[in-house]
Enzyme design. Sequence first.
Site, PDB file in Angstrom:
ATOM      1  N   ASP A 201       0.833  -1.278  -0.003  1.00  0.00           N
ATOM      2  CA  ASP A 201      -0.009  -0.028   0.208  1.00  0.00           C
ATOM      3  C   ASP A 201       0.996   1.375   0.084  1.00  0.00           C
ATOM      4  O   ASP A 201       1.663   1.314   0.625  1.00  0.00           O
ATOM      5  CB  ASP A 201      -0.794   0.073   1.160  1.00  0.00           C
ATOM      6  CG  ASP A 201      -1.957   1.156   1.329  1.00  0.00           C
ATOM      7  OD1 ASP A 201      -2.970   1.023   0.452  1.00  0.00           O
ATOM      8  OD2 ASP A 201      -1.887   1.879   2.284  1.00  0.00           O
ATOM      9  N   GLU A 260       1.618  -0.835  -5.043  1.00  0.00           N
ATOM     10  CA  GLU A 260       0.535   0.167  -5.432  1.00  0.00           C
ATOM     11  C   GLU A 260       1.143   1.905  -5.422  1.00  0.00           C
ATOM     12  O   GLU A 260       1.664   2.334  -4.276  1.00  0.00           O
ATOM     13  CB  GLU A 260      -0.541   0.411  -4.161  1.00  0.00           C
ATOM     14  CG  GLU A 260      -1.644   1.221  -4.864  1.00  0.00           C
ATOM     15  CD  GLU A 260      -2.106   2.245  -3.515  1.00  0.00           C
ATOM     16  OE1 GLU A 260      -3.391   2.998  -3.861  1.00  0.00           O
ATOM     17  OE2 GLU A 260      -1.564   2.620  -2.678  1.00  0.00           O
TER      18      GLU A 260
HETATM   19  C1  NOJ Z   1      -4.474   2.693  -1.091  1.00  0.00           C
HETATM   20  C2  NOJ Z   1      -5.851   1.900  -0.504  1.00  0.00           C
HETATM   21  O1  NOJ Z   1      -6.157   1.107  -1.616  1.00  0.00           O
HETATM   22  C3  NOJ Z   1      -6.824   2.835  -0.272  1.00  0.00           C
HETATM   23  O2  NOJ Z   1      -8.259   2.174  -0.090  1.00  0.00           O
HETATM   24  C4  NOJ Z   1      -6.425   3.583   1.258  1.00  0.00           C
HETATM   25  O3  NOJ Z   1      -7.565   4.322   1.571  1.00  0.00           O
HETATM   26  C5  NOJ Z   1      -4.993   4.052   1.185  1.00  0.00           C
HETATM   27  N1  NOJ Z   1      -4.190   3.540   0.181  1.00  0.00           N
HETATM   28  C6  NOJ Z   1      -4.446   4.583   2.225  1.00  0.00           C
HETATM   29  O4  NOJ Z   1      -4.062   3.619   2.832  1.00  0.00           O
END
Ligand code: NOJ
Length: 534
Positions: A201, A260
């Site tokens: 993440d 991500e």
């Molecule tokens: C990306 C995640 O996919 C999202 O759902 C989240 O709110 C943010 N990162 C913060 O962790």
Amino acid sequence: TASGDWWRDAVIYQVYVRSFADSDGDGVGDLRGVRERLPHLARLGVDAVWLTPFYVSPQADGGYDVADYRAVDPLFGDLADADDLVRAAHALGLRVIVDVVPNHTSDQHPWFRAALAGEPGARERYHFHPGRGAAGAQPPNDWESVFGGPAWSRTPDGQWYLHLFAPEQPDLNWEHPEVAEEFASVLRFWLDLGIDGFRVDVAHGMVKAPGLPDLGHGAQATLIGTQPLPFFDQDGVHEIHRSWRRLLDSYEGPRIGVAEAWAPSSERLALYVRPDELHQAFNFRFLKCPWDAEGMRTVIDESLAATTSVGAPTTWVLSNHDVVRHVTRYGGGARGLARARAAALLMLALPGSAYVYQGEELGLPEVLDLPDAARKDPAFLRSAGQDGLRDGCRVPIPWSGAQPPYGFGPGGSWLPQPAGWDGLSVAAQTGDPHSTLELYRAALELRRALPGLGAPEAGWAQTAGEAGSEDGAPGPTGMRWLPAPEGVLLFTRPGFACTFNTRPTPVELPAPGRPVLSSAPVETDGRTVLLPPD
Ligand code: NOJ
């Protein structure tokens, strides 16, 4: 693909645990629910499952606010359930990827509680700073949170702490050696349990520019943009990913890492998947691409070129738990669904790895009319009144039955499901050759079968010759564009071709061969094919 390289062309199914399947009737999906529904995924034909966070969390951001990285939240089950799920998935030939959230913890994490309690040294694991202006009443800089409002909150004793997301998600200070040590240990914990990899993440956010410089002009922490930002995509993050790759490689595997990451260009994004860093990065440019053949082709070309140059597979994503579902993005209704079906075949025909978000195989639209009181997305709660935010894509899955919760569980569902979703349920679509579910199943089956088919069909070579291929030899991905009318994409890969009509009208093309799969009925007389609109 050789099993060591399984991730290079894997189709990975995203399970948003809270909304997938509820085994205990509390209206919230859980790990046992996922385990019981694994046969759906095996039958669908995906290679792996990515589970969104199920760790102990106050759920201020759907579990992306973790209070204990080594334990399962009672909402979702316990560690034995996680263990059972991983074993059951492996027994079905499905690999399991779990989320790791290293940019921030929950404000209920013991480290942050210690920091607030004033324990010596505890604040150094986060970004605590004095404010500016008279009595330090202004935040230390002008950064704004992704969810709206300042990226800083003030503690009762007057100091400020940084949170790029919600105030309940304080950003960690990755300069502090204990932070890196702790996450290495967390990764080992889950790797020891047998998981096959991590979805990282905010993999672009852990390192901030020295001195936390102002942006000026009140610029906002937009997730995607082309301008460099002092809190995203700093060069220092790559050191962290390199150390994680070494850790992953120390396990029998391969165990993979998926970033991500939001970077200003395909080239910057490709840095995350250099051979000594993570294995994949989500390619959000494809997801953001409007319904436009030329734009799509540019994104496809640039994405492939950037990742190929570092030897990594490109990834293709149409939807996830953070965006409006693509049936709705593409216009909704019958047209949105037609386009979503076509886009699915395009995505699955491209070289690389693809991500399928739960429910897209059912053609689920975004739920746009959720009552405000039911919404849980902090992005909604902080910018009250805005719609189009992230609850509408998180509505629980319809499995069977005529009434809500449509087999989601024995009780209700944490977000209300629309009336009429019975027709979209897994049970209703199974066996219906026109259903989106059967289209995905057929596409995934074909995807496994086609690489073995060998040489391209003669018809295609001829067509290319006749039309005069503008692009010459296929690239390292074995993909080659052929000339096509405006609004149409046409490419070959070894063993097959893919053609994609973005126009609102049918298009006639020379018949290149036998149609094997189409998102809508294709007419052919053997010499020409009539591609339907959308
Ligand atoms: C990306 C995640 O996919 C999202 O759902 C989240 O709110 C943010 N990162 C913060 O962790």
